[in-house]
Enzyme design. Structure first.
Site, PDB file in Angstrom:
ATOM      1  N   LYS A 195       0.848  -1.201   0.000  1.00  0.00           N
ATOM      2  CA  LYS A 195       0.000   0.000   0.000  1.00  0.00           C
ATOM      3  C   LYS A 195       0.880   1.247   0.000  1.00  0.00           C
ATOM      4  O   LYS A 195       1.603   1.505   0.957  1.00  0.00           O
ATOM      5  CB  LYS A 195      -0.903   0.046   1.225  1.00  0.00           C
ATOM      6  CG  LYS A 195      -1.913   1.199   1.106  1.00  0.00           C
ATOM      7  CD  LYS A 195      -2.584   1.565   2.414  1.00  0.00           C
ATOM      8  CE  LYS A 195      -1.820   2.571   3.230  1.00  0.00           C
ATOM      9  NZ  LYS A 195      -1.783   3.940   2.643  1.00  0.00           N
ATOM     10  N   GLU A 269      10.422   0.415  10.160  1.00  0.00           N
ATOM     11  CA  GLU A 269      11.398   1.480   9.954  1.00  0.00           C
ATOM     12  C   GLU A 269      10.659   2.764  10.275  1.00  0.00           C
ATOM     13  O   GLU A 269       9.797   3.209   9.521  1.00  0.00           O
ATOM     14  CB  GLU A 269      11.910   1.445   8.518  1.00  0.00           C
ATOM     15  CG  GLU A 269      13.278   2.052   8.334  1.00  0.00           C
ATOM     16  CD  GLU A 269      13.190   3.522   8.034  1.00  0.00           C
ATOM     17  OE1 GLU A 269      13.153   4.303   9.015  1.00  0.00           O
ATOM     18  OE2 GLU A 269      13.145   3.902   6.862  1.00  0.00           O
ATOM     19  N   CYS A 303      13.358  10.308   7.537  1.00  0.00           N
ATOM     20  CA  CYS A 303      13.341   9.760   8.896  1.00  0.00           C
ATOM     21  C   CYS A 303      14.733   9.816   9.524  1.00  0.00           C
ATOM     22  O   CYS A 303      14.863   9.898  10.736  1.00  0.00           O
ATOM     23  CB  CYS A 303      12.814   8.340   8.881  1.00  0.00           C
ATOM     24  SG  CYS A 303      13.509   7.349   7.555  1.00  0.00           S
ATOM     25  N   GLU A 400      10.173  14.483  16.409  1.00  0.00           N
ATOM     26  CA  GLU A 400      10.517  14.480  14.992  1.00  0.00           C
ATOM     27  C   GLU A 400       9.614  15.481  14.270  1.00  0.00           C
ATOM     28  O   GLU A 400       8.391  15.339  14.256  1.00  0.00           O
ATOM     29  CB  GLU A 400      10.310  13.081  14.411  1.00  0.00           C
ATOM     30  CG  GLU A 400      10.717  12.986  12.956  1.00  0.00           C
ATOM     31  CD  GLU A 400      10.559  11.578  12.389  1.00  0.00           C
ATOM     32  OE1 GLU A 400       9.570  10.917  12.725  1.00  0.00           O
ATOM     33  OE2 GLU A 400      11.436  11.156  11.617  1.00  0.00           O
TER      34      GLU A 400
END
Lengths: 495, 296
Positions: A195, A269, A303, A400
C-alpha cells in the site's frame, strides 16, 4: 547574448540570477485516473476515489481508485495463489531475471518517473532525478543478483521465503520505498501486497506498469492505494505472513501491538531525531554542506534527517554564521525547476504540523532564524529554519518535526556529545564530522544508532543495511541484513 | 530469384585491447567442421600477440578494478543482454562448428546467457560474503575486503566452445580482474563471436582479451610472464599442466586448477574466489567499549 559581461570590480556584489530551468510536466504522462494493480490487472477498487494533489500548486493531479477491505482480501488471496503457484515453482535464477528486468524498466522510464514523483510529492526534480529513481533501480538490480545466491546470505544452506508479505510505505520517498520493500521480498521468493501512501500513490502505480511489462506473473505484486484504513486491513489480514512498515513510530507501535500473538513476522522502519555532531577539528565548510544536506534534503521529510545539530562550543558561532550564509543561498520554490534546492512540503497537514512544532521552539525560548528566501504565493512551502540556543528538554530537540527545521545544540567534550546524541528514544542515524579517524570510529561505536555517517550524510546504497535502534524500529533494509528480513533460516527446532 | 546468394564470409581475428587485430605474425590456421569441411582461417596468435594482450589487460585493470561494484555488475549484465540478442548466431556456430543439434546448441547459448547474469549478480556481493569486520582484541577497527588479483591468463576448455568459455571468463571479470584467454583451439569461432558481443557491450577495451591459436605454444609464455598475476588452467591438458604450474612459480602466480568441468552444473564460487586477494585494514578506534568511556 551579445556581449560578455565585464569582470566585476573587486568588492562589488555579484548578481547571480538564475534563469528558470523547468522540467517538462508532459514527460510525466500523468493520466486523469489511476487504478490499483491486483492479480496482474489494473482494476477499480471498491474504495472511494482519492485525489492526489500537486503540493507545489495545490491543484489536483489525478484521481486514484482505492481499495476496500474486500479488495485487500482479494489481493492477499492473489498473492497467496502466486506464492504457492508459479513464484515458488520458478528456479531462483529465473526469479532474479525478473528483478533485473524491473531494474532496467525503472532506469528506462527514469525521467518520466522523476517527473511524476516530483509532481506528486513536491520534492525538487534534481533529487527525484538523481537520488530517488536511480536508487530505486539500483535496489532491484542488487537484489536481482541475490535471488539465486540465498545460500550465501549467512542464513544457512537453504533459507526459505516467508510467504505473502504486506507492506505499507510512506510519502517521503514513494518510489524508492516501494523498491526497498518489493525488491528484497521478491528476491527472497515472497509475494507482495503493497500500500503506497495516500498522498503519493502515483509512482507506485507507474512501477506496477513496469512490473506488468516485465511479465511478472499475476499476483506476485499487488499495489493497493488507499488511506490508513487500507493499511490497517492489510497489516491485520490473517493471510499475511510478514508485515513490513515504514512510517511514524506511533503507527509502528499500533502495528506491533496488533500483530502481538499472531506469530507473524514484522519489521519496522520508523521515526528519528538524528544528531549531526560537528567537532572543532572538522573541515567546517564541508561540514556545513553536510549539515545542509542532512536537514534540508527532501525538505527534511527524511526519517534519518540530521535534525539536531550538535556543534562543539569553540566553533559554534563560526559554524552558525557559515550555516546561515549557506542556507540563505538555497533556492526554494517550484520543485520542477532544476535549480530548486528546497521544494514543497508534501501536504497541508504536514505543513501545519511543521508550523505548530516550530512554534513550540519560540515558546520554549529557542532563537529562530528563517532563511530570507521568498516563498511562492501558493503551494505548501516552509522556509529553511534554524533554531539556536536549543536545550535538550525542548520539544524541537525531542520530537521528529519531519520538515526543514534544524535545532542547534552545543557540547564541550566528546562524552557530552555522545550523551546528548543518545538522549532520545529514537536511534536511526547519526553524523560525525572530524578529521580524526579514531574519533570517528570511537564515536561510531558509542552512538546508539543504526547508521552512522562520518564526514558525509544521507548516503544510501542497496548493499548497505539501513534501519534503526530503539524506537526507530527493528529490521534492516539493504545488504545481507535486509535480505534476512524476508527469509526464514532453517535452523532446526530451536529457531 | 533462383540463383543462390553467396554469403559473405568473415575474417576471424584476435580480440586485444578492444580491437580486432590479425596476428602480428601473419599466421593463420584452418578451422573445420565436424565433417571436415572448411569453415574459416583463424588467426594463430604468437608470443608477441600474447604479450600485447597482457599489456592491454594490465592497462585496463586499474580502471576496471576501480569501477563501483554496481557499475561492474551492470556492465557484465549488459554482456548477457547482447549475447541474448545474438542467440541465433551462436546456435548456428555451435551447430555448424561443433555438430551440436539445434536444441542442445540453443540450451548451451541460453545457459551461457544465464551464467553471465549469475556472475553479474555477484559483483556487489563479494565483499559482503567474503569480507569481514574483524573483532580484534584491542581498540582497533579492523576489516578485511576482497580485491581482484590483477591480470589473469586463462585457458578455455577445449570441449565447450561457448558455455565453457563464458563460465571461465565471467567469474574472472566479475570481481574486477582482467583476462587474457586462449580460446578452444579446435572450436575458436564462438570465442571470436563472443568478442563481438563484448565489443558491443559496455565492457572497456582490454578487460577481456581473446587469443586463438595453439595453447601449447602460447600458454608457457603467459605462465612465465612477469605481469600476469594468476593462471586459470581449466583448458590445459595433462601434458601442459605441470609445466605451466612450474612456470607460474617464478612470479608466485595464483593458479586455479579446476576439479570438475560439468558446465551445465551450478557454477559454485571456486572460480570467483580463485582470483581474489583479501586486504585487511586496521585503524585505532579510541574507545574499546560500546558505552564509550573517553579517548575518542
Amino acid at each position: 547574448m551579445t556581449a560578455i559581461a565585464p569582470h566585476p570590480t573587486p568588492g562589488s556584489a555579484l548578481e547571480w540570477d538564475y534563469a528558470p530551468a523547468p522540467e517538462s510536466a508532459a514527460i510525466g504522462r500523468i493520466r486523469d485516473r489511476y487504478r490499483m494493480y491486483l492479480d496482474g490487472d489494473f482494476v477499480d477498487g471498491q474504495g472511494d476515489d482519492l485525489t492526489s494533489v500537486n503540493p507545489a500548486t495545490e491543484e489536483p493531479l489525478a484521481t486514484v481508485s482505492t481499495a476496500s477491505a474486500a479488495d485487500v482480501d482479494r489481493a492477499v488471496t492473489a498473492a497467496r495463489r502466486a506464492y504457492e503457484g508459479p513464484w515458488s515453482a520458478m528456479p531462483a535464477a529465473e526469479r532474479g531475471k525478473y528483478l533485473f528486468r524491473i531494474a532496467r524498466g525503472i532506469a528506462e522510464r527514469a525521467r518520466e518517473l522523476a517527473v511524476v514523483e516530483t509532481l506528486d510529492n513536491g520534492k525538487p526534480i534534481k533529487e527525484s532525478r538523481d537520488v530517488d529513481v536511480p536508487t530505486a533501480s539500483a535496489h532491484f538490480f542488487y537484489h536481482a543478483g541475490w535471488a539465486d545466491k540465498l545460500a550465501h546470505a549467512g542464513l544457512g544452506p537453504a533459507p526459505r521465503p516467508l510467504g505473502v508479505v504486506g507492506q505499507v510505505i510512506p510519502w517521503n520517498f514513494p518510489l524508492l520505498m516501494a523498491a526497498w520493500k518489493i525488491a528484497p521480498a521478491l528476491a527472497a521468493g515472497n509475494t507482495v501486497v503493497l500500500k503506497p501512501a495516500e498522498t503519493t500513490p502515483l509512482t507506485a502505480l507507474v512501477l506496477a506498469e513496469i512490473l506488468a511489462d516485465a511479465g511478472l506473473p499475476d499476483g506476485v505484486v499487488n499495489i493497493l492505494p488507499g488511506a490508513g484504513d487500507v493499511g490497517q486491513a492489510l497489516v491485520r489480514h490473517p493471510g499475511i505472513d510478514k508485515v513490513a512498515f515504514t512510517g511514524s513510530t506511533e503507527v509502528g507501535r499500533q502495528i506491533q501491538s496488533a500483530l502481538a500473538g499472531t506469530g507473524r513476522a514484522l519489521t519496522l522502519e520508523l521515526g528519528g531525531k538524528a544528531a549531526n555532531i560537528v567537532f572543532d577539528d572538522a573541515p567546517l565548510d564541508q561540514a556545513v554542506e553536510g549539515i545542509v544536506n542532512g536537514i534540508f534534503f527532501n525538505q527534511g521529510h527524511v526519517c534519518c534527517a540530521g535534525s539536531r545539530l550538535l556543534v562543539q562550543e569553540s566553533v559554534a558561532d563560526e559554524v552558525l554564521d557559515k550555516l546561515r550564509l549557506r542556507i540563505s543561498t538555497l533556492r526554494l520554490g517550484d520543485p520542477m525547476d532544476k535549480n530548486t534546492d528546497v521544494g514543497a512540503v508534501n501536504s497541508a497537514e504536514q505543513l501545519q504540523r511543521i508550523t505548530e512544532l516550530s512554534a513550540t521552539g519560540d515558546l520554549e525560548g529557542a532563537q529562530r532564524w528563517t532563511s530570507p528566501c521568498p516563498l511562492p504565493d501558493r503551494g505548501y512551502f516552509f522556509p529553511p529554519t534554524v533554531f539556536s540556543g536549543v536545550t535538550q528538554s525542548m520539544r524541537i530537540a525531542r520530537d521528529e518535526i519531519f520538515g526543514p527545521v534544524l535545532s542547534v545544540l552545543t557540547f564541550r567534550t566528546p562524552d557530552e556529545a555522545v550523551a546528548k546524541a543518545n538522549n532520545t528514544p529514537y536511534g536511526l542515524s547519526a553524523g560525525v564530522w572530524t578529521e580524526k579517524g579514531s574519533r570517528i570510529l570511537g564515536m561510531a561505536s558509542a552512538l546508539r544508532a543504526g547508521v552512522v555517517w562520518a564526514n558525509t550524510f544521507n548516503r544510501f546504497d542497496p548493499t548497505a543495511a539501513f534501519g534503526g535502534y530503539r524506537e526507530s524500529g527493528f529490521g534492516r533494509e539493504g545488504g545481507r541484513a535486509g535480505l534476512a528480513a524476508y527469509l526464514r533460516s532453517d535452523e532446526g527446532a530451536q529457531a | 530469384m533462383s540463383q543462390q546468394r553467396l554469403p559473405v564470409a568473415k575474417t576471424y581475428k584476435l580480440f586485444v585491447g578492444g580491437a580486432f587485430p590479425r596476428s602480428e605474425s601473419g599466421r593463420t590456421y584452418p578451422v573445420r567442421g565436424p565433417g571436415g569441411e572448411f569453415l574459416a582461417n583463424v588467426a594463430r596468435a604468437s608470443r608477441k600477440d600474447a604479450r600485447d594482450a597482457v599489456v592491454a589487460a594490465r592497462k585496463a585493470f586499474r580502471g576496471w578494478a576501480g569501477t563501483t561494484a554496481y557499475n561492474r555488475g551492470q556492465v557484465v549484465y549488459r554482456i548477457a543482454e547482447m549475447l541474448e540478442g545474438r542467440r541465433a548466431q551462436f546456435v548456428d556456430l555451435l551447430v555448424t562448428g561443433d555438430g551440436a543439434d539445434p536444441a542442445a546448441a540453443g540450451a548451451a547459448v541460453d545457459a551461457a546467457v544465464d551464467r553471465i547474469v549469475h556472475f553479474a549478480g555477484w559483483t556487489d556481493k563479494l565483499a559482503a560474503v567474503w569480507g569481514s569486520a574483524n573483532p580484534v582484541a584491542g581498540p582497533y577497527f579492523s576489516f578485511s575486503v576482497p580485491e581482484p588479483t590483477g591480470v589473469v591468463a586463462a585457458l578455455a576448455p577445449p570441449d565447450d566452445a561457448l558455455l565453457g568459455l563464458v563460465s571461465v571468463v565471467a567469474p574472472i571479470i566479475a570481481s574486477g580482474n582482467t583476462v587474457v584467454v586462449l580460446a578452444a583451439p579446435d572450436h575458436p569461432l564462438p570465442a571470436i563471436a563472443l568478442a563481438e558481443v563484448l565489443a558491443t557491450s559496455d565492457l572497456p577495451g582490454g578487460v577481456v582479451n581473446i587469443l586463438t591459436g595453439d595453447p601449447a605454444e602460447i600458454a608457457p609464455h603467459l605462465a612465465a610472464h612477469g605481469d600476469v598475476d594468476a593462471l586459470d588452467l581449466t583448458g590445459a591438458g595433462a601434458e601442459l599442466r605441470a609445466d605451466l604450474e612450474r612456470a607460474a612459480a617464478g612470479t608466485v602466480k595464483r593458479v586455479h586448477v579446476p576439479t570438475g568441468s560439468d558446465w551445465t552444473a551450478p557454477p559454485g564460487t571456486a572460480r570467483l574466489r580463485a582470483f581474489l586477494e583479501v586486504k585487511t585494514v586496521w585503524h585505532p578506534t579510541g574507545a574499546v567499549s560500546l558505552t564509550g568511556g573517553g579517548g575518542y
